[in-house]
Design a protein around this motif. Structure first.
Motif, mmCIF file in Angstrom:
data_model
loop_
_atom_site.group_PDB
_atom_site.id
_atom_site.type_symbol
_atom_site.label_atom_id
_atom_site.label_comp_id
_atom_site.label_asym_id
_atom_site.label_seq_id
_atom_site.Cartn_x
_atom_site.Cartn_y
_atom_site.Cartn_z
ATOM 1 N N THR A 43 -118.649 30.168 26.794
ATOM 2 C CA THR A 43 -119.271 29.946 28.104
ATOM 3 C C THR A 43 -119.119 28.506 28.593
ATOM 4 N N TYR A 44 -118.566 27.622 27.752
ATOM 5 C CA TYR A 44 -118.414 26.214 28.134
ATOM 6 C C TYR A 44 -117.010 25.974 28.689
ATOM 7 N N SER A 45 -116.962 25.318 29.836
ATOM 8 C CA SER A 45 -115.683 25.082 30.507
ATOM 9 C C SER A 45 -115.157 23.663 30.329
ATOM 10 N N SER A 46 -115.921 22.799 29.652
ATOM 11 C CA SER A 46 -115.479 21.421 29.440
ATOM 12 C C SER A 46 -115.693 21.030 27.989
ATOM 13 N N ALA A 47 -115.136 19.890 27.602
ATOM 14 C CA ALA A 47 -115.257 19.414 26.229
ATOM 15 C C ALA A 47 -116.715 19.100 25.907
ATOM 16 N N VAL A 48 -117.126 19.358 24.667
ATOM 17 C CA VAL A 48 -118.515 19.161 24.260
ATOM 18 C C VAL A 48 -118.581 18.477 22.904
ATOM 19 N N VAL A 49 -119.767 17.944 22.609
ATOM 20 C CA VAL A 49 -120.104 17.495 21.259
ATOM 21 C C VAL A 49 -121.414 18.164 20.880
ATOM 22 N N LEU A 50 -121.631 18.325 19.594
ATOM 23 C CA LEU A 50 -122.811 19.026 19.093
ATOM 24 C C LEU A 50 -123.831 18.028 18.563
ATOM 25 N N GLY A 51 -125.092 18.389 18.663
ATOM 26 C CA GLY A 51 -126.151 17.538 18.164
ATOM 27 C C GLY A 51 -126.598 16.515 19.183
ATOM 28 N N LYS A 52 -127.422 15.567 18.730
ATOM 29 C CA LYS A 52 -127.902 14.513 19.637
ATOM 30 C C LYS A 52 -128.189 13.248 18.851
ATOM 31 N N GLY A 53 -128.335 12.155 19.599
ATOM 32 C CA GLY A 53 -128.588 10.862 18.972
ATOM 33 C C GLY A 53 -127.418 10.409 18.127
ATOM 34 N N GLU A 54 -127.715 10.000 16.902
ATOM 35 C CA GLU A 54 -126.671 9.512 15.999
ATOM 36 C C GLU A 54 -126.015 10.641 15.203
#
Length: 597
Positions: free
Chosen positions: A297-308
């Motif tokens: 469902t994602y159409s752009s690049a992503v990263v997982l998690g948050k913060g550090e």
């Protein structure tokens, strides 16, 4: 349609062979054993059927016209410079040792003529099934479509020809592998009729093989062929045509035959057809366990998690091992319905009839896929694996469907012959009605997943990017009812010397760029009613070839990757796209712009 004039006959063959004999295995043995005996996947000592056929072919040609009837049944290699061979019709199984005995060893040495002593390093330890001089019984069979009168003649000729073979296996010049007797008996093939489902335009077939098989799409070396557990639809269709001809049945006309869809056969762990693992899956570490999430469902690049604790998604090309499902930590292949298959290595070579040694540059090896699985250490506890395919006649004219469906059911009930390199026989154990529908949901988008490779870009395409090429293809195929938003896919090139010659590429070499199975295409729905009709048609017949690509793509004789051959099969809207989405699994995702979902 003609009435069957020929039926499948089996010829039970028994060899009595006196020890010692040598059939060198392709598999490694215990330390210190130079020449282990060949064993099949059930650990039974055996002589390969290809060896028996080769020796038989050699003997009948040595005797001129005495066995003229057998020559066309045994085939002939292609003429030099061409790829057209006379295919064999008489197919042999392996010949298996009837009784299992404690094995022995025999040692051979080379003597130095000058000193009379053993030549340094020239000692060979050979495994033996029994002590020297013991007659052992090997059983196997050969099969061919012939009528009753021909069967009686073949029994007579086959018995005479096999008796001309003095020995089998290696080291026959020093007395190894001496054949003491041969018997041949004919029996007609027994089968259970599986009728085509009434009023159905598509049927799901459960298939079973009679032996290990080899269907190889790619090879890393010219003389190494890796077997695939997936049997392409064009291989099934080719075996279907060959079987019809062998049975004496009248084939449908070319146009009708081209409209019958044979889907790829998948090895299933369940009673339903397996699904391709989507390319939109990524691996995410949860409690030090790699689990799969779905980014369709994602159409752009992503990263997982948050913060550090941010991490980039790892797609399948980066996996060291397959992750588990995020819900119950089961294996991905099992979740999507795939059965585990294993392979067996065989090494073969041609023998020079004059020198009785291996011919130069004729060695090749292959890994054949095993058709059985064992759930216990006891090799007798084997059971057949099931392959699932679908045959769809929706595109066939209504007035021809009854004749075509009856022929398909009849042929699959008897069993397809000569499939793949090992000439495996395959028949249907069940033929059930099949229908697929397209659930478009209310999201305004549809997620299409390829179940088999598809030709979605033309060799002559002038579109600058892959995204642009895919957009142009889906725009043309849907007549604007669907537009491509984004995709997750891998591609591979298919071609080579054989395909260039076989599919009439007379000018410069042009490999095909195939989009691999599992590719996910996220499509915006512009016209709901039109899109639903198109998707249901594609679910039935596969993604069509765009007409703008030209005539060379529209016919099986110039393009092997036709939807009627099983390529371009699709599935619509996997549940995993939503249930395995990071948000649904409690995993934070940041897009390239810094937004979270």
């Amino acid at each position: 349609m003609t009435t069957n004039t020929k039926t499948l006959h089996h010829f039970n063959i028994v060899f009595h062979i006196e020890t010692p004999f040598s059939t060198a295995s392709s598999q490694p043995s215990r330390f210190g054993m130079d020449t282990p005996l060949l064993r099949n996947h059930r650990n039974q000592i055996c002589f390969p059927g290809t060896l028996v056929q080769g020796r038989l072919l050699e003997e009948i040609y040595n005797w001129g016209n005495a066995f003229e009837v057998l020559k066309p049944l045994l085939g002939a290699p292609p003429v030099k410079g061409t790829y057209k061979a006379m295919r064999k019709q008489l197919v042999f199984t392996d010949f298996v040792l009837k009784d299992t005995l404690p094995t022995q060893t025999q040692v051979r040495i080379q003597i130095n003529d000058a000193t009379g002593a053993v030549e340094k390093g020239q000692i060979q330890v050979i495994e033996q099934a029994a002590k020297s001089g013991k007659p052992l019984e090997f059983t196997g069979s050969a099969s061919v479509f012939i009528n009753e009168s021909e069967a009686k003649n073949v029994v007579k000729l086959l018995t005479g020809a096999l008796k001309l073979i003095p020995s089998l296996g290696a080291d026959h010049t020093v007395g190894f592998g001496a054949i003491t007797s041969v018997t041949v008996e004919s029996r007609e093939h027994e089968f259970t009729v599986q009728p085509w489902p009434e009023n159905a335009t598509a049927a799901a077939l459960h298939l079973r093989f009679d032996r290990p098989f080899l269907v190889s799409e790619t090879s890393v070396k010219e003389n190494l062929f890796n077997g695939s557990a997936i049997v392409p639809g064009n291989v099934l269709k080719g075996a279907f045509v060959d079987t019809c001809l062998a049975m004496g049945e009248e084939l449908p006309d070319d146009e009708t035959l081209s409209l019958i869809v044979f889907r790829h056969a998948f090895c299933a762990s369940k009673d339903t057809r397996p699904c391709a693992r989507p390319a939109s899956l990524i691996e995410f570490k949860r409690n030090n366990i790699g689990v799969a999430l779905d980014l369709a469902t994602y159409s752009s690049a992503v990263v997982l998690g948050k913060g550090e604790n941010l991490s980039a998604p790892k797609f399948s090309v980066d996996w060291k091992a397959s992750p588990k499902t995020p819900t119950n930590y089961t294996e991905l292949d099992d979740h999507f319905g795939w059965a585990e298959t294993t392979t067996e290595l065989r090494v073969r070579t041609a023998i020079d009839s004059t020198t009785r040694t291996a011919e130069d540059n004729k060695l090749f090896a292959y890994t054949q896929v095993l058709h059985e699985r064992y759930d216990a250490p006891n090799k007798e506890a084997a059971h057949f694996l099931k392959w699932h395919t679908v045959v769809d006649i929706t595109g066939v004219a209504e007035d021809k469907r009854n004749v075509v469906s009856t022929l398909i059911a009849d042929v699959f009930s008897h069993g397809l012959i000569g499939l793949g390199k090992t000439k495996a026989k395959v028949h249907a154990t069940a033929i059930n009605p099949y229908r697929a529908t397209a659930d478009l949901r209310d999201s305004g988008m549809v997620y299409l997943t390829l179940q088999t490779p598809a030709l979605l870009t033309a060799q002559t395409s002038e579109v600058g990017t892959l995204l642009g090429a895919y957009k142009a293809t889906f725009k043309e195929l849907s007549d604007g009812a669907l537009t491509l938003s984004h995709f997750y896919a891998t591609q591979t090139l298919r071609g080579g010397k054989y395909q260039k010659a076989r599919f009439k590429q007379t000018d410069k070499y042009k490999p095909w760029l195939l989009t691999e199975a599992g590719a996910v295409f996220a499509l915006n729905i512009v016209n709901v009613e039109k899109a639903k009709k198109l998707l249901e048609k594609w679910l039935s017949t596969g993604l069509p070839i765009p007409s703008s690509w030209g005539a060379q793509y529209s016919h099986w004789d110039t393009n092997p990757y036709q939807p009627a051959n099983g390529f371009g099969e699709i599935a619509v809207n996997y549940d995993e796209h939503s249930s395995w989405e990071p948000d649904a699994q409690g995993v934070t995702v940041a897009t390239l712009t810094g937004d979270t979902k």
